[in-house]
Design a protein around this motif. Structure first.
Motif, short mmCIF file in Angstrom:
data_model
loop_
_atom_site.label_atom_id
_atom_site.label_comp_id
_atom_site.label_asym_id
_atom_site.label_seq_id
_atom_site.Cartn_x
_atom_site.Cartn_y
_atom_site.Cartn_z
N GLU A 30 -10.68 35.29 -15.60
CA GLU A 30 -9.72 34.95 -14.55
C GLU A 30 -10.15 33.68 -13.82
N ASN A 31 -11.44 33.62 -13.56
CA ASN A 31 -12.01 32.46 -12.88
C ASN A 31 -11.78 31.20 -13.71
N GLY A 32 -11.96 31.29 -15.02
CA GLY A 32 -11.74 30.15 -15.91
C GLY A 32 -10.31 29.67 -15.89
N ARG A 33 -9.36 30.60 -15.89
CA ARG A 33 -7.95 30.22 -15.83
C ARG A 33 -7.65 29.52 -14.51
N GLU A 34 -8.19 30.08 -13.44
CA GLU A 34 -7.96 29.47 -12.13
C GLU A 34 -8.60 28.09 -12.05
N GLN A 35 -9.76 27.93 -12.68
CA GLN A 35 -10.40 26.61 -12.71
C GLN A 35 -9.53 25.60 -13.45
N ASN A 36 -8.92 26.02 -14.57
CA ASN A 36 -8.05 25.12 -15.32
C ASN A 36 -6.86 24.67 -14.48
N LEU A 52 -8.11 22.26 -11.91
CA LEU A 52 -8.45 20.98 -12.52
C LEU A 52 -7.19 20.11 -12.66
N GLU A 53 -6.11 20.74 -13.07
CA GLU A 53 -4.85 20.00 -13.16
C GLU A 53 -4.43 19.48 -11.79
N ARG A 54 -4.56 20.32 -10.78
CA ARG A 54 -4.23 19.88 -9.41
C ARG A 54 -5.16 18.77 -8.95
N LEU A 55 -6.44 18.87 -9.30
CA LEU A 55 -7.39 17.84 -8.92
C LEU A 55 -7.02 16.49 -9.52
N LEU A 56 -6.65 16.53 -10.78
CA LEU A 56 -6.27 15.28 -11.44
C LEU A 56 -5.03 14.67 -10.82
N GLU A 57 -4.10 15.52 -10.38
CA GLU A 57 -2.88 15.03 -9.74
C GLU A 57 -3.15 14.51 -8.33
N ASN A 58 -4.07 15.17 -7.62
CA ASN A 58 -4.34 14.84 -6.22
C ASN A 58 -5.82 14.54 -6.02
N MET A 59 -6.32 13.52 -6.65
CA MET A 59 -7.75 13.25 -6.63
C MET A 59 -8.30 13.00 -5.23
N ASN A 60 -7.48 12.58 -4.30
CA ASN A 60 -7.95 12.29 -2.95
C ASN A 60 -7.83 13.49 -2.01
N ASN A 61 -7.33 14.61 -2.50
CA ASN A 61 -7.15 15.79 -1.67
C ASN A 61 -8.43 16.64 -1.72
N ALA A 62 -9.01 16.91 -0.57
CA ALA A 62 -10.29 17.64 -0.50
C ALA A 62 -10.13 19.14 -0.74
#
Length: 75
Positions: free
Chosen positions: A7-13, A16-26
Motif C-alpha cells: 500500500e505504501n508503495g502505491r501511495e509513493q507512486n 511521485l507523480e504529484r511531486l513531478l507535477e508540483n516540484m515547488n510544492n513542499a
C-alpha cells in the motif's frame, strides 16, 4: 506488514507523480519522506524476523555447546 508495504508503495507512486507535477510544492515532498520513513520500519522488522527464524533453524556449533555447559568436560 507486507500488505502495508505494498500500500505504501502505491501511495509513493501517486505522490511521485504529484511531486513531478508540483516540484515547488513542499507538502508532497514532506508526505513522501513520511512514507519512506514508515516503509523502512516494517522492512527492518521483516528482515529481523527472517534472521531470527534462520538462526533458530541452524544447529548450535560445538563451541557453543561447550561454552553453555562448562561442567560437561568434568564428567
Amino acid at each position: 506488514m507486507k500488505r502495508r508495504i505494498q500500500e505504501n508503495g502505491r501511495e509513493q507512486n501517486e505522490l511521485l507523480e504529484r511531486l513531478l507535477e508540483n516540484m515547488n510544492n513542499a507538502e508532497p515532498n514532506a508526505k513522501m519522506q513520511t512514507l519512506l520513513d514508515e516503509q523502512q520500519t516494517p522492512k527492518e522488522q521483516v528482515e529481523a524476523a527472517q534472521q531470527t527464524e534462520n538462526t533458530l533453524r541452524e544447529p548450535p556449533n560445538v563451541g557453543e555447546r561447550s561454552v553453555s555447559r562448562p561442567w560437561l568436560h568434568r564428567i
